[in-house]
Every structure is written in structure tokens, then in C-alpha cells.
Design a protein around this motif. Structure first.
Motif, PDB file in Angstrom:
ATOM      1  N   PHE A  25       0.821  -1.210   0.000  1.00 55.01           N
ATOM      2  CA  PHE A  25       0.000   0.000   0.000  1.00 55.01           C
ATOM      3  C   PHE A  25       0.859   1.265   0.000  1.00 55.01           C
ATOM      4  CE2 PHE A  25      -3.003  -3.181   1.203  1.00 55.01           C
ATOM      5  CZ  PHE A  25      -4.233  -2.721   0.772  1.00 55.01           C
ATOM      6  N   GLY A  26       1.982   1.237   0.716  1.00 59.70           N
ATOM      7  CA  GLY A  26       2.847   2.413   0.741  1.00 59.70           C
ATOM      8  C   GLY A  26       3.408   2.749  -0.623  1.00 59.70           C
ATOM      9  N   LEU A  27       3.875   1.730  -1.334  1.00 58.53           N
ATOM     10  CA  LEU A  27       4.476   1.968  -2.646  1.00 58.53           C
ATOM     11  C   LEU A  27       3.438   2.122  -3.753  1.00 58.53           C
ATOM     12  CD1 LEU A  27       7.643  -0.320  -2.633  1.00 58.53           C
ATOM     13  CD2 LEU A  27       7.405   2.083  -1.978  1.00 58.53           C
ATOM     14  N   SER A  28       2.156   1.992  -3.431  1.00 63.38           N
ATOM     15  CA  SER A  28       1.136   2.248  -4.452  1.00 63.38           C
ATOM     16  C   SER A  28       1.087   3.724  -4.825  1.00 63.38           C
ATOM     17  CB  SER A  28      -0.239   1.778  -3.964  1.00 63.38           C
ATOM     18  OG  SER A  28      -0.699   2.570  -2.878  1.00 63.38           O
ATOM     19  N   GLY A  29       1.623   4.587  -3.959  1.00 68.26           N
ATOM     20  CA  GLY A  29       1.710   6.006  -4.308  1.00 68.26           C
ATOM     21  C   GLY A  29       2.586   6.252  -5.513  1.00 68.26           C
ATOM     22  N   ALA A  30       3.472   5.295  -5.812  1.00 67.67           N
ATOM     23  CA  ALA A  30       4.330   5.424  -6.992  1.00 67.67           C
ATOM     24  C   ALA A  30       3.522   5.403  -8.282  1.00 67.67           C
ATOM     25  CB  ALA A  30       5.375   4.301  -7.010  1.00 67.67           C
ATOM     26  N   PHE A 136      -6.138   4.228  -5.506  1.00 66.01           N
ATOM     27  CA  PHE A 136      -5.076   4.139  -4.505  1.00 66.01           C
ATOM     28  C   PHE A 136      -5.152   5.295  -3.511  1.00 66.01           C
ATOM     29  CE2 PHE A 136      -2.641   1.870  -8.019  1.00 66.01           C
ATOM     30  CZ  PHE A 136      -2.805   0.611  -7.460  1.00 66.01           C
ATOM     31  N   GLY A 137      -5.501   6.485  -4.009  1.00 63.62           N
ATOM     32  CA  GLY A 137      -5.548   7.654  -3.138  1.00 63.62           C
ATOM     33  C   GLY A 137      -6.581   7.553  -2.044  1.00 63.62           C
ATOM     34  N   VAL A 138      -7.618   6.739  -2.258  1.00 65.60           N
ATOM     35  CA  VAL A 138      -8.627   6.504  -1.222  1.00 65.60           C
ATOM     36  C   VAL A 138      -8.172   5.404  -0.278  1.00 65.60           C
ATOM     37  CG1 VAL A 138     -11.001   5.761  -0.788  1.00 65.60           C
ATOM     38  CG2 VAL A 138     -10.503   7.272  -2.724  1.00 65.60           C
ATOM     39  N   MET A 139      -7.754   4.283  -0.842  1.00 67.27           N
ATOM     40  CA  MET A 139      -7.508   3.082  -0.038  1.00 67.27           C
ATOM     41  C   MET A 139      -6.217   3.123   0.766  1.00 67.27           C
ATOM     42  SD  MET A 139      -8.607   0.082  -2.627  1.00 67.27           S
ATOM     43  CE  MET A 139      -7.452   0.715  -3.833  1.00 67.27           C
ATOM     44  N   ALA A 140      -5.110   3.536   0.124  1.00 71.00           N
ATOM     45  CA  ALA A 140      -3.806   3.393   0.763  1.00 71.00           C
ATOM     46  C   ALA A 140      -3.679   4.185   2.063  1.00 71.00           C
ATOM     47  CB  ALA A 140      -2.697   3.762  -0.221  1.00 71.00           C
ATOM     48  N   LEU A 159       4.873   7.069   3.796  1.00 69.13           N
ATOM     49  CA  LEU A 159       5.493   6.291   2.717  1.00 69.13           C
ATOM     50  C   LEU A 159       4.675   6.354   1.440  1.00 69.13           C
ATOM     51  CD1 LEU A 159       6.743   3.076   4.562  1.00 69.13           C
ATOM     52  CD2 LEU A 159       8.125   4.933   3.643  1.00 69.13           C
ATOM     53  N   TYR A 160       3.354   6.477   1.579  1.00 71.89           N
ATOM     54  CA  TYR A 160       2.513   6.601   0.383  1.00 71.89           C
ATOM     55  C   TYR A 160       2.869   7.876  -0.388  1.00 71.89           C
ATOM     56  CZ  TYR A 160      -1.533   7.279  -2.608  1.00 71.89           C
ATOM     57  OH  TYR A 160      -2.333   7.500  -3.700  1.00 71.89           O
ATOM     58  N   GLY A 161       2.972   9.001   0.324  1.00 73.14           N
ATOM     59  CA  GLY A 161       3.358  10.244  -0.327  1.00 73.14           C
ATOM     60  C   GLY A 161       4.779  10.206  -0.839  1.00 73.14           C
ATOM     61  N   MET A 162       5.690   9.579  -0.066  1.00 73.07           N
ATOM     62  CA  MET A 162       7.086   9.469  -0.487  1.00 73.07           C
ATOM     63  C   MET A 162       7.213   8.672  -1.770  1.00 73.07           C
ATOM     64  SD  MET A 162       9.648   6.983  -0.652  1.00 73.07           S
ATOM     65  CE  MET A 162       9.051   5.754   0.493  1.00 73.07           C
ATOM     66  N   SER A 163       6.443   7.585  -1.864  1.00 73.42           N
ATOM     67  CA  SER A 163       6.605   6.704  -3.018  1.00 73.42           C
ATOM     68  C   SER A 163       6.169   7.373  -4.309  1.00 73.42           C
ATOM     69  CB  SER A 163       5.836   5.400  -2.809  1.00 73.42           C
ATOM     70  OG  SER A 163       4.439   5.603  -2.851  1.00 73.42           O
ATOM     71  N   GLU A 164       5.367   8.435  -4.205  1.00 72.01           N
ATOM     72  CA  GLU A 164       5.019   9.182  -5.415  1.00 72.01           C
ATOM     73  C   GLU A 164       6.282   9.708  -6.084  1.00 72.01           C
ATOM     74  OE1 GLU A 164       2.253  12.955  -6.889  1.00 72.01           O
ATOM     75  OE2 GLU A 164       1.954  12.069  -4.906  1.00 72.01           O
ATOM     76  N   GLN A 197       4.962   0.850 -15.876  1.00 73.21           N
ATOM     77  CA  GLN A 197       3.751   0.882 -15.051  1.00 73.21           C
ATOM     78  C   GLN A 197       3.091  -0.489 -14.962  1.00 73.21           C
ATOM     79  OE1 GLN A 197       1.432   4.608 -15.055  1.00 73.21           O
ATOM     80  NE2 GLN A 197       2.323   4.981 -17.076  1.00 73.21           N
ATOM     81  N   ILE A 198       3.145  -1.255 -16.048  1.00 70.74           N
ATOM     82  CA  ILE A 198       2.576  -2.606 -16.025  1.00 70.74           C
ATOM     83  C   ILE A 198       3.345  -3.485 -15.046  1.00 70.74           C
ATOM     84  CG2 ILE A 198       2.094  -4.658 -17.423  1.00 70.74           C
ATOM     85  CD1 ILE A 198       1.837  -2.796 -19.842  1.00 70.74           C
ATOM     86  N   MET A 199       4.666  -3.384 -15.076  1.00 76.70           N
ATOM     87  CA  MET A 199       5.498  -4.183 -14.161  1.00 76.70           C
ATOM     88  C   MET A 199       5.249  -3.792 -12.710  1.00 76.70           C
ATOM     89  SD  MET A 199       9.122  -4.413 -16.247  1.00 76.70           S
ATOM     90  CE  MET A 199       9.143  -2.792 -16.995  1.00 76.70           C
ATOM     91  N   TRP A 200       5.136  -2.503 -12.451  1.00 74.95           N
ATOM     92  CA  TRP A 200       4.929  -2.036 -11.075  1.00 74.95           C
ATOM     93  C   TRP A 200       3.584  -2.518 -10.547  1.00 74.95           C
ATOM     94  CZ3 TRP A 200       8.787   0.626  -8.524  1.00 74.95           C
ATOM     95  CH2 TRP A 200       8.470   1.094  -7.243  1.00 74.95           C
ATOM     96  N   ALA A 201       2.536  -2.396 -11.365  1.00 77.25           N
ATOM     97  CA  ALA A 201       1.206  -2.850 -10.941  1.00 77.25           C
ATOM     98  C   ALA A 201       1.204  -4.353 -10.664  1.00 77.25           C
ATOM     99  CB  ALA A 201       0.173  -2.503 -12.012  1.00 77.25           C
TER     100      ALA A 201
END
Length: 513
Positions: A25-30, A136-140, A159-164, A197-201
Motif C-alpha cells: 500500500f505504501g508503494l502504491s503512491g508510486a 489508490f488515493g482513497v484506499m492506501a 510512505l505513500y506520499g514518499m513513493s510518489e 507501469q505494467i510491471m509495477w502494478a
């Protein structure tokens, strides 16, 4: 030194399950960062410009600006309904399964985008990407806030904001590397970086298999035993541990109090409670103002249009612009990480945001003054040493704008949203604020290209003065109204955002009973 040791000791609370939550969830901000970093440079790539006619001779300056802003903002437009989808799904199937669904949506949208043959398919692919990324912005922030011990809640949500900015950095360097090794005539120059983006998801989807459902969601579904077991696994303690029993008990007490105040039935009942309660309306107004001040203060526009802005200050050549932009992303990532890990819980929310906003105001003021003076110079050449040195300073200040945002608004905005609403209306409240957040991102993304035009607009200098003024307003509002919530339990923090500093908390209610 003692304070630092105590802060470092908090890392012992980061169990394996919490680490999985942080990674997933933290890295979903990326997701948002990857899109911002990739599209900011993709639209400047000659191969993309030629393929989709962004600089066609038959387009006027305003039409070119509109076409550019339509492409860059389409993910934000898709994020609006995406946030609503996240709310509906999270209420019914839980945050964890909703997370997996939006990873799949992001993958589908990315595939549609990178296989585009015309501008319509570009819009469609990026809209579908937004449907996934917007969730992601709602859930994470909700999930990380609900599973974290209070001592490290700021770090995990941060970490969510950082991962952006991790995503922005990866996006910038991917595009820069492709621009060096792939010729301008090949669509692979932008397609290959976009495939990241496909790999990250896919990685996030796999990581979610190791995560636990939110204990607070399980309590809302009247499954207290499952909530205890989930929290025990998250915190790596026995299900008989008194600490988790107190935590779940506080959640149950708050739910009972909320249900006594308002009898809710389904979605309509939640929305009636959210909009029909004075304290909830105060929370909404407070967070809405903060989101507006943050988004319109400019740093996100600087990120989205970084190559063009570096060109304003004398950076020449596409490769050099992209490399400078990539370094810019790396700097922001480092300082966002510092903010999330070392400042938000150690210094507190208010002091961390003060530091970021002061840096942001100073840097924006310098660039505003530079653009005002430089645009009024007529006979003086850009090769003049004084102008050149001042331009170097302006480029450095662009970096400090990013540093200020990374330290302050970037992480704090998500944390404040996660802490503001009580459990019964938390998902609905965060969804509403996230919709407002995305609407402001759409507005600033589309407006910036028009604001920067030299004729019939604010011009670059006016745009930067506008950003400076909004940053000053943000600093003033924060100083006057933002409460400090570091070290508070999640069932306590929402009372502080209504101004009712004397309000009772579930812990107080339990003690009274």
C-alpha cells in the motif's frame, strides 16, 4: 540524542506484516508518480510529439496548450470516478480486494495507452489508467492509518506520499535513458518507459497476497474475532495480547457511539451522516481548504511540466532538460523519504509542514523575482554573466521548490485526510476529499499550460507570483488551524480536526464506564 534513539527504536514495531503493508500500500503512491514523471517527459519526446501531432502547424498556441493539458490531465479525470469506485468496493468487499481490482485496472489502461494509434486511444487508455490509479488515493492512506501502531502511523502513511516521488524519479530516468539509446523516429522511445507501469502494478498485485485485511474494516462488518487475529498478525503479537484487545475495544466503542447517534443503513445512510453532522462538515471544510492550498501552490505543476520550466531558465537541448528533470525527481524522492521516516513522527506534523512551506515560499519568491526582472530586460543578452548566474540560482530554486513540497505538503496531505474522519464515515469522507484532491489536480494541470503563455495570460512571472501567494496562504492557514496529532490514537485524532479539543475519545469513554 536520546530523542533520536527513541525514534529509531520505533522501527522495532515494523513487523513483517507491516513491512508487507508498507511495500504494497505504501508503494502504491508510486502509481501517480510514475504517471506524472513519465507523461511529463513523454509529451516532450519528439517521437510522441510527431506521432500525435502535438506541435502541428494548424494548431494555435492555445490549442497546442489544450491538447497537451488534455493528455497530461486525463489520468486525473479518470481518477474522479476511480475514487467513487474505491468507495463502493471498499464498503462491500474490503480494502484488500479493492486494491487488487485497481491494480488490474491500471494494467489494462496502460496496455491500451502504449498500443495507441491515435489521440482518441491515448485519451481512453489514460482515462482507464486513472480509474485504477485514482483508487489508490482513497484506499492506501486509510489502510496504512488503520493498521499502523500510533507511534509509526505518520511514517507508514508518509510512505505513500514518499513513493510518489520514487515513481517520478523512475519515470524521469526511464524516459531520459530511452531518449539517449532509442532514436527520435521510433515510438519505442516512449512505449518502453511507459511499460514500467505494467510491471509495477504486477508487483503490487503479488505483494497484496501477503497483506491482511484492515482490522477496523472487520470490526465494521461485526467480525471482532477476525479483527483481533488480523491485528495480532500485523503487530506480531499473541491474539491474547492486552494491547490489541484495547485497540479493538476502542474501535468497537467508537462504532457503538456513532451508531447510537445515527442509525445508518447502507450507502445512503453513510452519506446522510457525513453531510448531516456539523462536526463532519467542519472536517470536510478544513481538509478541503488544505487540499486546495496545497495543490494550487504550484509544486505539482513544476513536476508535471519540469522540462518546459527548466527551459525557461536557460537549460538547452532535450537530453539535457530530461537529465536535469530526472535529477530533480531523485532529489524530491530523497527528501520525501527523509520526511516520512525521520520527521513526521519525530518533529510532528506541524513543524514538518512549516519547514517545507518556508522553503517553498523562499524558492518560489526567488524564481518569481528572476522571471519579473529577466522578462523586462531588453538589450541585455542571456549570455551576460550576471543573468547567467541568476538563472543558475533560479534552477537551484526549482529544486528547492521540490524539496519544500516533498518535506511538507506531499506527505502531510494524505496523513491529515486519513486522520480526520471517524471510522463510521472514514471511507466516505476520504473518498470525498480525494475527489476534491483530484479535481484540483485536474484544474491546476490544465490551467498551468495556459497560465504560462506569454500573451493574454498570467505569463511565467505572473504564474510564479500566483504560486508564491498560495504558498504564503497555506503557511498562514497551517499556522492558525492545523492541530498536532503525532502520537495520538486513530480514534482520538479525528476529534482534533473539529476544533473540539475537549472532546471525549473512545479511551475516555471506556475509562468512564
Amino acid at each position: 540524542m536520546q530523542g533520536l534513539k527513541q525514534h529509531l527504536a520505533l522501527f522495532r514495531k515494523l513487523t513483517f506484516k507491516l513491512l508487507c503493508a508498507a511495500i504494497c500500500f505504501g508503494l502504491s503512491g508510486a502509481a501517480r508518480g510514475l504517471d506524472s514523471g513519465l507523461i511529463a517527459s513523454t509529451v516532450a519526446e519528439q517521437s510522441f510529439v510527431d506521432q500525435f501531432h502535438l506541435e502541428a502547424d494548424y494548431l494555435s498556441a492555445s490549442q497546442k496548450a489544450n491538447r497537451l493539458s488534455n493528455i497530461t490531465s486525463m489520468v486525473h479525470i479518470g481518477s474522479l470516478p476511480g475514487a467513487i469506485v474505491a468507495f463502493l468496493c471498499s464498503e462491500r468487499i474490503g480494502i484488500l480486494w479493492t486494491f487488487r481490482q485497481c491494480c488490474l485496472m491500471w494494467i489494462i489502461g496502460s496496455i491500451v495507452f502504449i498500443t495507441s494509434r491515435d489521440l482518441g486511444q491515448v485519451y481512453a487508455g489514460r482515462f482507464i489508467m486513472g480509474l485504477g490509479i485514482g483508487q489508490f488515493g482513497v484506499m492506501a492512506p486509510i489502510y496504512l492509518g488503520e493498521v499502523a501502531p500510533r507511534e509509526i502511523r505518520g511514517m507508514l502513511v508518509g510512505l505513500y506520499g514518499m513513493s510518489e516521488y520514487l515513481g517520478i524519479m523512475i519515470g524521469y530516468f526511464s524516459i531520459w535513458g530511452a531518449s539517449i539509446h532509442i532514436p527520435d523516429s521510433s515510438a519505442k522511445q516512449w512505449v518502453i518507459p511507459q511499460s514500467v507501469q505494467i510491471m509495477w502494478a504486477g508487483l503490487l498485485l503479488i505483494a497484496s497476497l501477503l497483506c491482511e485485511e484492515s482490522p477496523r474494516f472487520l470490526c465494521r462488518k461485526d467480525r471482532p474475532l477476525a479483527a483481533l487475529q488480523s491485528l495480532a498478525r500485523l503487530w506480531n503479537v499473541s491474539p491474547l495480547d492486552p494491547g490489541i484487545h484495547v485497540e479493538v475495544s476502542n474501535v468497537k466503542i467508537q462504532l457503538k457511539l456513532e451508531r447510537e447517534v445515527a442509525s445508518r443503513s447502507g450507502l445512503i445512510g453513510v452519506l446522510k451522516e457525513l453531510f448531516g453532522t456539523k462536526s463532519h462538515l467542519k472536517r470536510i471544510a478544513f481538509v478541503f481548504i488544505l487540499q486546495c492550498l496545497g495543490e494550487w501552490s504550484g509544486p505539482n505543476s513544476v513536476t508535471t511540466y519540469a522540462p518546459e520550466l527548466f527551459g525557461l531558465f536557460g537549460i538547452q537541448g532535450q537530453s539535457q532538460k530530461l537529465f536535469t528533470t530526472a535529477v530533480f525527481g531523485a532529489v524530491k524522492f530523497v527528501f520525501a523519504l527523509i520526511s516520512a521516516v525521520f520527521l513526521i513522527d519525530y518533529l510532528g506534523r506541524r513543524k514538518t509542514l512549516y519547514i517545507g512551506l518556508v522553503l517553498q515560499v523562499i524558492a518560489l519568491t526567488y524564481d518569481s523575482i528572476f522571471l519579473t526582472i529577466f522578462s523586462s530586460l531588453s538589450g541585455q543578452s542571456q549570455d551576460d554573466p550576471a543573468v547567467r548566474h541568476a538563472a543558475i540560482g533560479a534552477i537551484v530554486m526549482i529544486y528547492f521548490i521540490g524539496i519544500g513540497w516533498a518535506l511538507g505538503w506531499n506527505s502531510i496531505q494524505y496523513l491529515i485526510t486519513a486522520e480526520s474522519f471517524p471510522l463510521g464515515v472514514r471511507i466516505a469522507g476520504v473518498t470525498l476529499v480525494t475527489l476534491w484532491h483530484y479535481a484540483n489536480r485536474i484544474g491546476i494541470s490544465k490551467a498551468t499550460t495556459l497560465m504560462l503563455l506569454d500573451h493574454d495570460s498570467l505569463t511565467p512571472k505572473g504564474t510564479f507570483w500566483f504560486f508564491t501567494g498560495m504558498s504564503l496562504l497555506g503557511l498562514l492557514f497551517t499556522w492558525c488551524f492545523l492541530p498536532e496529532t503525532a502520537g495520538k490514537g486513530l480514534e482520538e485524532t479525528n476529534e482534533l480536526y473539529t476544533g473540539d479539543r475537549g472532546g471525549t475519545t473512545p479511551h475516555d469513554q471506556k475509562a468512564a464506564n
